[in-house]
Motif scaffolding. Structure first.
Motif, PDB file in Angstrom:
ATOM      1  N   ARG A 276      15.357  50.553  63.878  1.00  0.00           N
ATOM      2  CA  ARG A 276      16.504  49.635  63.954  1.00  0.00           C
ATOM      3  C   ARG A 276      16.424  48.558  62.881  1.00  0.00           C
ATOM      4  O   ARG A 276      17.439  48.211  62.250  1.00  0.00           O
ATOM      5  CB  ARG A 276      16.569  49.002  65.348  1.00  0.00           C
TER       6      ARG A 276
ATOM      7  N   GLU B 203       4.072  49.940  59.608  1.00  0.00           N
ATOM      8  CA  GLU B 203       5.495  49.683  59.850  1.00  0.00           C
ATOM      9  C   GLU B 203       5.962  48.452  59.087  1.00  0.00           C
ATOM     10  O   GLU B 203       7.074  48.428  58.534  1.00  0.00           O
ATOM     11  CB  GLU B 203       5.746  49.526  61.353  1.00  0.00           C
TER      12      GLU B 203
ATOM     13  N   ASP C 202       6.329  44.082  67.877  1.00  0.00           N
ATOM     14  CA  ASP C 202       5.288  45.061  68.196  1.00  0.00           C
ATOM     15  C   ASP C 202       5.251  46.133  67.105  1.00  0.00           C
ATOM     16  O   ASP C 202       5.629  47.286  67.311  1.00  0.00           O
ATOM     17  CB  ASP C 202       5.573  45.695  69.566  1.00  0.00           C
ATOM     18  N   LEU C 203       4.781  45.704  65.907  1.00  0.00           N
ATOM     19  CA  LEU C 203       4.739  46.602  64.763  1.00  0.00           C
ATOM     20  C   LEU C 203       3.327  46.634  64.193  1.00  0.00           C
ATOM     21  O   LEU C 203       2.620  45.618  64.192  1.00  0.00           O
ATOM     22  CB  LEU C 203       5.710  46.128  63.673  1.00  0.00           C
ATOM     23  N   ASP C 204       2.909  47.819  63.708  1.00  0.00           N
ATOM     24  CA  ASP C 204       1.594  47.904  63.084  1.00  0.00           C
ATOM     25  C   ASP C 204       1.723  47.664  61.581  1.00  0.00           C
ATOM     26  O   ASP C 204       2.822  47.470  61.039  1.00  0.00           O
ATOM     27  CB  ASP C 204       0.917  49.241  63.386  1.00  0.00           C
TER      28      ASP C 204
ATOM     29  N   ALA D 298       3.506  57.503  63.891  1.00  0.00           N
ATOM     30  CA  ALA D 298       4.801  57.486  64.566  1.00  0.00           C
ATOM     31  C   ALA D 298       5.534  56.192  64.222  1.00  0.00           C
ATOM     32  O   ALA D 298       4.928  55.139  64.069  1.00  0.00           O
ATOM     33  CB  ALA D 298       4.599  57.598  66.070  1.00  0.00           C
ATOM     34  N   ILE D 299       6.835  56.270  64.057  1.00  0.00           N
ATOM     35  CA  ILE D 299       7.654  55.103  63.766  1.00  0.00           C
ATOM     36  C   ILE D 299       8.360  54.682  65.038  1.00  0.00           C
ATOM     37  O   ILE D 299       9.045  55.484  65.677  1.00  0.00           O
ATOM     38  CB  ILE D 299       8.679  55.416  62.663  1.00  0.00           C
ATOM     39  N   SER D 300       8.199  53.441  65.409  1.00  0.00           N
ATOM     40  CA  SER D 300       8.787  52.968  66.654  1.00  0.00           C
ATOM     41  C   SER D 300      10.296  52.821  66.510  1.00  0.00           C
ATOM     42  O   SER D 300      10.836  52.709  65.403  1.00  0.00           O
ATOM     43  CB  SER D 300       8.175  51.619  67.044  1.00  0.00           C
ATOM     44  N   GLY D 301      10.981  52.807  67.636  1.00  0.00           N
ATOM     45  CA  GLY D 301      12.421  52.587  67.635  1.00  0.00           C
ATOM     46  C   GLY D 301      12.775  51.232  67.051  1.00  0.00           C
ATOM     47  O   GLY D 301      13.804  51.085  66.380  1.00  0.00           O
ATOM     48  N   GLU D 302      11.905  50.234  67.277  1.00  0.00           N
ATOM     49  CA  GLU D 302      12.162  48.899  66.737  1.00  0.00           C
ATOM     50  C   GLU D 302      12.147  48.922  65.205  1.00  0.00           C
ATOM     51  O   GLU D 302      13.003  48.312  64.551  1.00  0.00           O
ATOM     52  CB  GLU D 302      11.111  47.915  67.251  1.00  0.00           C
ATOM     53  N   THR D 303      11.200  49.668  64.635  1.00  0.00           N
ATOM     54  CA  THR D 303      11.133  49.772  63.178  1.00  0.00           C
ATOM     55  C   THR D 303      12.363  50.472  62.628  1.00  0.00           C
ATOM     56  O   THR D 303      12.928  50.054  61.608  1.00  0.00           O
ATOM     57  CB  THR D 303       9.868  50.541  62.761  1.00  0.00           C
TER      58      THR D 303
END
Length: 283
Positions: A33, A174, A169-171, A26-31
């Protein structure tokens, strides 16, 4: 469970699609943006590569200065680093803030690390002359390589944007997606470059470092609030030249480090290369 031939194919296809979807992180909203922000900031960059047909532009050797132009000297003397013919850049990429005519010459003083003028740039629209020998006492002498230009695109690093990756907060996947934006060669490959963004070796908001050096201020502290005037002014710095440690040319900056020369966009457009700022990083 019985299937027709077509039904079996559809069943297998559906199972494979579900399996593939389950492996896609899953790709976070932060990534999302950050990816959008980086794509908006992509700029052209030119890699300096060995020339098949030698021209004026080169790294190392002796500068081909115009008549009447003297070799600049520093505390211990300046070594010639590179010379670039600006007229030859236009067909390769749109770096629209550089003058369309003339040549610039870069000189390096190994005793000036930490000062804005560790690299000094001379610009001239006069015809180039024959190679000029180094003044007595100037060292080191770099081997020569004539260069051509290879076009890539480059995106800013999170460090250039002033973002501390420790607080994102990225893996790993990401981060790799963000680093893949732009098509410049990997930062661990040899890179002499014009334009685009720097390949930082160490975390550093280089645009802020440039602004602080230009104003004679101490290095910025990571995470410290930046005065709005300095933050605005820092956005105007552009990467004029990046020179890598290059064993074939007998170049080594620290422990395999790099030199980065920056210029304000308005100064570059006006052909004023007297106020550049240079940084360096090493491993």
């Amino acid at each position: 469970m019985l299937f027709s031939a077509m039904g079996l194919l559809l069943y297998v296809y559906d199972r494979l699609r579900q399996k593939r979807r389950s492996r896609t992180p899953a790709i976070s909203g932060e990534t999302i943006r950050l990816k959008a922000r980086l794509r908006r900031l992509v700029r052209p960059t030119l890699l300096l590569v060995p020339a098949k047909e030698p021209g004026f532009s080169k790294i190392g050797g002796s500068p081909e200065l115009p008549a009447g132009q003297t070799w600049p000297v520093g505390y211990e003397g300046r070594s010639f680093l590179a010379q670039i013919d600006l007229e030859t850049l236009a067909p390769h990429a749109v770096i629209d803030w550089l003058p369309k005519e003339g040549r610039f010459y870069a000189f390096y003083d190994s005793e000036r690390h930490g000062f804005a003028d560790v690299v000094r740039i001379l610009h001239s629209v006069e015809p180039a002359g024959p190679p000029v020998a180094a003044p007595a006492g100037v060292r080191p002498f770099f081997a020569e390589r004539r260069v051509a230009f290879m076009v890539f695109t480059s995106a800013p690093s999170l460090d250039w944007l002033g973002l501390d990756v420790a607080y994102l907060d990225l893996d790993e996947d990401e981060f790799e997606q963000l680093e893949a934006i732009g098509d410049a060669p990997p930062p661990d490959e040899l890179q002499h470059r014009i334009g685009g963004y720097p390949n930082e070796i160490q975390p550093e908001a280089m645009s802020l470092s440039c602004e602080h050096l230009a104003r004679g201020l101490p290095d910025p502290i990571w995470g410290e609030d930046i005065p709005p005037a300095i933050a605005r002014a820092a956005k105007e710095w552009r990467l004029l030249l990046q020179i890598d440690s290059d064993p074939a040319l007998k170049m080594n900056f620290g422990d395999g480090g790099r030199l980065y020369v920056f210029i304000r966009e308005r100064h570059a457009r006006a052909g004023n290369f007297s106020k550049t700022v240079a940084l360096w990083q090493t491993y």
